[in-house]
Design a protein around this motif. Structure first.
Motif, PDB file in Angstrom:
ATOM      1  N   PRO A   1      16.354  15.843  31.827  1.00 59.79           N
ATOM      2  CA  PRO A   1      16.321  17.189  31.332  1.00 59.79           C
ATOM      3  C   PRO A   1      17.858  17.781  31.562  1.00 59.79           C
ATOM      4  CG  PRO A   1      14.291  16.754  32.819  1.00 59.79           C
ATOM      5  CD  PRO A   1      15.291  15.485  32.954  1.00 59.79           C
ATOM      6  N   SER A   2      18.279  18.297  30.694  1.00 64.21           N
ATOM      7  CA  SER A   2      19.466  18.821  30.691  1.00 64.21           C
ATOM      8  C   SER A   2      19.796  19.994  31.666  1.00 64.21           C
ATOM      9  CB  SER A   2      20.012  19.340  29.253  1.00 64.21           C
ATOM     10  OG  SER A   2      19.189  20.434  28.906  1.00 64.21           O
ATOM     11  N   GLU A   3      18.826  20.780  32.256  1.00 66.50           N
ATOM     12  CA  GLU A   3      19.073  21.703  33.080  1.00 66.50           C
ATOM     13  C   GLU A   3      19.534  21.250  34.453  1.00 66.50           C
ATOM     14  OE1 GLU A   3      14.675  21.313  33.076  1.00 66.50           O
ATOM     15  OE2 GLU A   3      16.310  21.498  31.466  1.00 66.50           O
ATOM     16  N   ARG A   4      20.405  21.683  35.255  1.00 68.91           N
ATOM     17  CA  ARG A   4      20.787  21.155  36.452  1.00 68.91           C
ATOM     18  C   ARG A   4      19.848  22.198  37.540  1.00 68.91           C
ATOM     19  NH1 ARG A   4      22.681  16.566  36.963  1.00 68.91           N
ATOM     20  NH2 ARG A   4      23.887  17.020  38.955  1.00 68.91           N
ATOM     21  N   HIS A   5      19.663  21.525  38.623  1.00 63.27           N
ATOM     22  CA  HIS A   5      18.742  22.241  39.755  1.00 63.27           C
ATOM     23  C   HIS A   5      19.541  22.022  40.938  1.00 63.27           C
ATOM     24  CE1 HIS A   5      15.422  23.385  37.380  1.00 63.27           C
ATOM     25  NE2 HIS A   5      15.423  22.027  36.628  1.00 63.27           N
ATOM     26  N   ASP A   6      20.821  22.159  41.169  1.00 62.58           N
ATOM     27  CA  ASP A   6      21.740  21.641  42.300  1.00 62.58           C
ATOM     28  C   ASP A   6      21.383  22.734  43.516  1.00 62.58           C
ATOM     29  OD1 ASP A   6      22.748  19.769  40.779  1.00 62.58           O
ATOM     30  OD2 ASP A   6      24.467  21.056  40.239  1.00 62.58           O
ATOM     31  N   GLU A   7      20.915  23.993  43.216  1.00 64.56           N
ATOM     32  CA  GLU A   7      20.505  24.841  44.220  1.00 64.56           C
ATOM     33  C   GLU A   7      19.159  24.486  44.978  1.00 64.56           C
ATOM     34  OE1 GLU A   7      23.081  26.632  44.728  1.00 64.56           O
ATOM     35  OE2 GLU A   7      23.916  25.891  43.125  1.00 64.56           O
ATOM     36  N   VAL A   8      18.279  23.682  44.377  1.00 68.18           N
ATOM     37  CA  VAL A   8      17.015  23.557  44.907  1.00 68.18           C
ATOM     38  C   VAL A   8      16.668  22.251  45.525  1.00 68.18           C
ATOM     39  CG1 VAL A   8      14.375  23.558  44.237  1.00 68.18           C
ATOM     40  CG2 VAL A   8      15.833  25.023  43.034  1.00 68.18           C
ATOM     41  N   TRP A   9      16.559  22.375  46.893  1.00 69.78           N
ATOM     42  CA  TRP A   9      16.375  20.964  47.662  1.00 69.78           C
ATOM     43  C   TRP A   9      15.365  21.102  48.734  1.00 69.78           C
ATOM     44  CZ3 TRP A   9      19.268  17.635  45.466  1.00 69.78           C
ATOM     45  CH2 TRP A   9      20.610  18.032  44.754  1.00 69.78           C
ATOM     46  N   PRO A  10      14.490  20.202  48.407  1.00 71.47           N
ATOM     47  CA  PRO A  10      14.528  18.850  47.911  1.00 71.47           C
ATOM     48  C   PRO A  10      13.965  18.808  46.558  1.00 71.47           C
ATOM     49  CG  PRO A  10      12.674  18.807  49.558  1.00 71.47           C
ATOM     50  CD  PRO A  10      13.254  20.233  49.672  1.00 71.47           C
ATOM     51  N   LEU A  11      14.476  18.009  45.807  1.00 73.83           N
ATOM     52  CA  LEU A  11      14.010  17.778  44.371  1.00 73.83           C
ATOM     53  C   LEU A  11      13.103  16.527  44.119  1.00 73.83           C
ATOM     54  CD1 LEU A  11      14.990  19.160  41.586  1.00 73.83           C
ATOM     55  CD2 LEU A  11      16.666  17.371  41.674  1.00 73.83           C
ATOM     56  N   ARG A  12      12.366  16.698  43.620  1.00 72.96           N
ATOM     57  CA  ARG A  12      11.331  15.731  43.252  1.00 72.96           C
ATOM     58  C   ARG A  12      11.144  15.216  41.828  1.00 72.96           C
ATOM     59  NH1 ARG A  12       7.481  13.226  45.939  1.00 72.96           N
ATOM     60  NH2 ARG A  12       5.698  12.363  44.791  1.00 72.96           N
ATOM     61  N   VAL A  13      11.211  13.835  41.563  1.00 64.24           N
ATOM     62  CA  VAL A  13      11.439  13.525  40.111  1.00 64.24           C
ATOM     63  C   VAL A  13      10.588  12.282  39.860  1.00 64.24           C
ATOM     64  CG1 VAL A  13      13.141  12.206  38.643  1.00 64.24           C
ATOM     65  CG2 VAL A  13      13.969  13.920  40.133  1.00 64.24           C
ATOM     66  N   GLU A  14      10.040  12.402  38.754  1.00 64.38           N
ATOM     67  CA  GLU A  14       8.917  11.590  38.038  1.00 64.38           C
ATOM     68  C   GLU A  14       9.350  10.679  37.117  1.00 64.38           C
ATOM     69  OE1 GLU A  14       5.190  13.799  37.185  1.00 64.38           O
ATOM     70  OE2 GLU A  14       4.739  14.322  39.302  1.00 64.38           O
ATOM     71  N   VAL A  15       9.387   9.597  37.333  1.00 62.55           N
ATOM     72  CA  VAL A  15       9.844   8.556  36.376  1.00 62.55           C
ATOM     73  C   VAL A  15       9.103   7.771  35.592  1.00 62.55           C
ATOM     74  CG1 VAL A  15      11.423   6.356  35.807  1.00 62.55           C
ATOM     75  CG2 VAL A  15      12.027   8.200  37.626  1.00 62.55           C
ATOM     76  N   THR A  16       8.727   8.107  34.353  1.00 67.01           N
ATOM     77  CA  THR A  16       7.831   7.377  33.576  1.00 67.01           C
ATOM     78  C   THR A  16       8.479   6.275  32.354  1.00 67.01           C
ATOM     79  OG1 THR A  16       7.528   8.937  31.800  1.00 67.01           O
ATOM     80  CG2 THR A  16       6.067   8.987  33.701  1.00 67.01           C
ATOM     81  N   PHE A  17       8.020   5.176  32.334  1.00 67.40           N
ATOM     82  CA  PHE A  17       8.296   4.488  31.098  1.00 67.40           C
ATOM     83  C   PHE A  17       7.484   4.086  29.877  1.00 67.40           C
ATOM     84  CE2 PHE A  17      10.050   3.123  35.175  1.00 67.40           C
ATOM     85  CZ  PHE A  17      11.064   2.386  35.180  1.00 67.40           C
ATOM     86  N   THR A  18       8.113   4.295  28.758  1.00 63.67           N
ATOM     87  CA  THR A  18       7.444   4.008  27.333  1.00 63.67           C
ATOM     88  C   THR A  18       7.228   2.655  27.134  1.00 63.67           C
ATOM     89  OG1 THR A  18       9.632   4.213  26.144  1.00 63.67           O
ATOM     90  CG2 THR A  18       8.461   6.349  26.437  1.00 63.67           C
TER      91      THR A  18
END
Length: 186
Positions: free
Chosen positions: A121-138
């Motif tokens: 995603p293009s938006e940055r979330h540098d202020e919010v910690w911790p940051l959770r990311v879900e990686v999916t594969f096509t």
């Protein structure tokens, strides 16, 4: 005790093209082949069909056949697959090429170099910690989570090891989805 992540970001690993095949050419010293235009060859012998996926050497353009089906009764085929073989359906070419059973049977591996991209995603979330990311594969693109995370976040691999908590080993290659949490910088 850390608080739960405020934001969950979706990352997607997508195939940009079909991977090259690591397969020795019989005519030249090349070890790479491509599916070219992605074509099948079908041969009928009575009520039995042989289906091959045609591949080309990257260096000398020699065409080689990979056996997809051998002496298989026509009645055992899905009608959609039969039509796909007849019209050289691109999705069917991709699904057969990415089939690990075909790779094992035909003695080739896939070279995914420059054949995938990471959509972040293009938006940055540098202020919010911790940051959770879900990686999916096509598609089953084999990558090391450590390198993927470093690339996606613009961090060094040392920073990734220090700041990321992942549900899969960071240094082991994976081709399925995973989740990780990025902690704030110290």
């Amino acid at each position: 005790m850390s608080s739960p992540p405020h934001i969950v970001l979706p990352w997607v690993v997508r195939r940009t093209r079909l991977p090259l095949l690591s397969l020795r050419c019989v005519d030249c010293p090349s070890e790479s082949a491509t599916t070219g235009r992605g074509r099948f060859r079908v041969n009928a012998n009575g009520k039995l069909l042989d289906v091959w996926l045609l591949i080309n050497c990257v260096s000398c353009d020699r065409t080689t056949k990979l056996t997809v089906h051998e002496r298989t009764p026509v009645s055992s085929f899905d009608p959609d697959d039969l039509e796909g073989y007849r019209v050289n359906d691109a999705d069917l070419v991709a699904s057969r090429l990415l089939d690990p059973l075909l790779a094992r049977r035909c003695h080739f591996t896939l070279d995914w170099t420059d054949a995938w991209r990471l959509d972040v995603p293009s938006e940055r979330h540098d202020e919010v910690w911790p940051l959770r990311v879900e990686v999916t594969f096509t598609d089953p693109v084999p990558v090391r989570p450590e390198r993927l995370i470093a690339h996606g976040l613009g961090l060094s691999r040392n920073d990734v090891r220090r700041r990321v908590k992942c549900d899969v080993p960071l240094r082991r290659t994976t081709s399925s989805g995973f989740t990780f949490t990025v902690l704030a910088a110290d």
